[in-house]
Design a protein around this motif. Sequence first.
Motif, short mmCIF file in Angstrom:
data_model
loop_
_atom_site.label_atom_id
_atom_site.label_comp_id
_atom_site.label_asym_id
_atom_site.label_seq_id
_atom_site.Cartn_x
_atom_site.Cartn_y
_atom_site.Cartn_z
N GLY A 280 0.81 -1.21 0.00
CA GLY A 280 0.00 0.00 0.00
C GLY A 280 0.85 1.26 0.00
N CYS A 281 1.91 1.26 0.78
CA CYS A 281 2.81 2.42 0.81
C CYS A 281 3.46 2.63 -0.55
N ALA A 282 3.85 1.54 -1.23
CA ALA A 282 4.45 1.66 -2.55
C ALA A 282 3.47 2.27 -3.55
N ALA A 283 2.20 1.82 -3.48
CA ALA A 283 1.19 2.38 -4.38
C ALA A 283 0.91 3.84 -4.05
N LEU A 284 0.90 4.19 -2.78
CA LEU A 284 0.73 5.59 -2.39
C LEU A 284 1.85 6.45 -2.96
N PHE A 285 3.07 5.94 -2.92
CA PHE A 285 4.20 6.66 -3.50
C PHE A 285 3.97 6.88 -5.00
N TRP A 297 2.83 19.20 -15.39
CA TRP A 297 2.56 19.29 -16.84
C TRP A 297 1.08 19.56 -17.16
N ASP A 298 0.24 19.77 -16.13
CA ASP A 298 -1.17 20.11 -16.34
C ASP A 298 -1.87 19.09 -17.24
N MET A 299 -1.83 17.82 -16.82
CA MET A 299 -2.47 16.75 -17.59
C MET A 299 -3.55 16.09 -16.74
N VAL A 300 -4.80 16.14 -17.23
CA VAL A 300 -5.91 15.64 -16.44
C VAL A 300 -5.86 14.12 -16.31
N TRP A 301 -5.33 13.41 -17.33
CA TRP A 301 -5.29 11.96 -17.24
C TRP A 301 -4.33 11.49 -16.16
N LEU A 302 -3.30 12.30 -15.86
CA LEU A 302 -2.41 11.96 -14.75
C LEU A 302 -3.12 12.14 -13.40
N VAL A 303 -4.04 13.12 -13.31
CA VAL A 303 -4.83 13.28 -12.10
C VAL A 303 -5.71 12.04 -11.88
N VAL A 304 -6.31 11.55 -12.96
CA VAL A 304 -7.15 10.36 -12.86
C VAL A 304 -6.32 9.15 -12.42
N LEU A 305 -5.17 8.95 -13.04
CA LEU A 305 -4.30 7.84 -12.66
C LEU A 305 -3.84 7.97 -11.21
N SER A 306 -3.55 9.19 -10.80
CA SER A 306 -3.13 9.42 -9.43
C SER A 306 -4.23 9.02 -8.46
N ALA A 307 -5.48 9.37 -8.80
CA ALA A 307 -6.61 8.99 -7.94
C ALA A 307 -6.75 7.49 -7.85
N LEU A 308 -6.59 6.79 -8.97
CA LEU A 308 -6.75 5.34 -8.99
C LEU A 308 -5.62 4.63 -8.25
N VAL A 309 -4.39 4.99 -8.55
CA VAL A 309 -3.24 4.32 -7.94
C VAL A 309 -3.12 4.68 -6.46
N GLY A 310 -3.21 5.97 -6.16
CA GLY A 310 -3.12 6.38 -4.76
C GLY A 310 -4.28 5.86 -3.93
N GLY A 311 -5.49 5.85 -4.51
CA GLY A 311 -6.63 5.31 -3.78
C GLY A 311 -6.48 3.84 -3.49
N GLY A 313 -3.69 2.24 -3.18
CA GLY A 313 -2.67 2.12 -2.13
C GLY A 313 -3.23 2.43 -0.77
N GLN A 314 -4.08 3.45 -0.68
CA GLN A 314 -4.70 3.78 0.60
C GLN A 314 -5.57 2.63 1.09
N GLY A 315 -6.32 2.01 0.17
CA GLY A 315 -7.18 0.90 0.56
C GLY A 315 -6.38 -0.29 1.05
N LEU A 316 -5.32 -0.65 0.33
CA LEU A 316 -4.46 -1.75 0.76
C LEU A 316 -3.90 -1.52 2.15
N ILE A 380 6.49 8.36 3.38
CA ILE A 380 6.15 7.05 2.84
C ILE A 380 7.38 6.17 2.68
N THR A 381 8.45 6.76 2.20
CA THR A 381 9.68 5.99 2.02
C THR A 381 10.18 5.43 3.35
N ALA A 382 10.18 6.27 4.38
CA ALA A 382 10.62 5.80 5.70
C ALA A 382 9.68 4.71 6.22
N SER A 383 8.39 4.89 6.05
CA SER A 383 7.42 3.91 6.54
C SER A 383 7.55 2.59 5.81
N ALA A 384 7.66 2.66 4.49
CA ALA A 384 7.79 1.44 3.70
C ALA A 384 9.05 0.68 4.08
#
Length: 401
Positions: A280-285, A297-311, A313-316, A380-384
């Motif tokens: 989970g910590c790795a996914a949060l990173f 770079w002001d890219m909306v698709w990166l915001v979407v990916l960030s929500a999916l990957v970070g979310g 990781g938070q769930g794990l 996150i790095t220290a925790s992982a």
Amino acid sequence: MNRDRRAWRRCSLGGAVFAVCMTGTTLPTPLYGLYQDKFGFSELTVTVVYAVYAFAVIGVLLLTGNVSDSIGRRPVLLCGLGCAAASALCFLSATGLGWLYAGRLLSGLSAGLFTGAATAYVIELAPPGGRARATFVATAANMGGLGCGPLLAGVLAQYAPWPLYLPFAVHFTLVAASAAVLLWLPETVRERQPLSTVRPQWPGLPAQVRPVFGPAATASFVGFALFGVFTSVSPAFLAQSLDVRNHAVGGLIVALAFFASTAGQLAVGRVGTDRSLPLGCAALFGGLALLAGALRWDMVWLVVLSALVGGAGQGLSFRGALSVVAEASPPDHRASVISTLFVVAYAGISVPVIGVGVLTGPIGLEGAGLVFIACMAVLITASAGYLLRRLRALPEQAPTR
């Protein structure tokens, strides 16, 4: 078999009540821009209004985290629904900034009353042997409800009339229905005490919980910090930097983080509780790195990916943390210990969010977001690293058992 089916039905209904309450806590997320236009306040004020909610949650958890262990789950949860209804009425009556503060304060009180008590209640409603599945129901109800809030408000604000009123009218109706369901469900605390015997209890951990609480709490802090930034400032970033002004789209992107969290929680059963924390910590990173790219770079698709990957990781990390803590807790202290875990988690929501709001003025929203990401990445790095060392040590300890 019929008894188990009936127990699971009650467990699911308890989870639905939990989800309804948590939906109200994120309902204003896609509406902050509309409130800014109506009342004329800054981005810092948005983060303060948001943080009022988190501080209210922390206060309730600190002072009343043990109350439902004594007087029962249902009385506490009914009080929480009352606060949720009062919060909706504040937003329905809002004619100035003070109403928003009052609404968020009451929303925080409702979440604080629900968080520990409802999690314990849903777990206890399950049949014997169903603790792992019931833990998923509780955490999924929590995160799923949080995700439904911005999605519901965003869709209604974009495609229905009265964008600042209809979402809260709908939620008020759902809260009333939830109260009726809760009155039908049974109480799970067998030996109850009168309220007069209950005293505020500062965070404390039974001896058997302490070895697992540290890594669990650290992972929870980081995951909730990421969610705090998503729900408080991402709508402004989408509108100002990416020109995404559709409230439904903004609400959906925020909701994706919470729905991905639910998917991450479901995956814990496959990867195992111990591995879910470092994974989970790795996914949060990874989620933070993607968010940094979106800001740069002001890219909306990166915001979407960030929500999916970070979310995810938070769930794990969070379901693994909650499972470990709940399993180690004695029954008569379970809600109190879970509440202590959520105190740490909600500190992650509030403190970094205010920091982002303070930095937005001098260095801009993108710069403030990048500073936040850098700080969370270090943590996150220290925790992982700690969690991986602990995971590698487990096989060495097995022969000594």
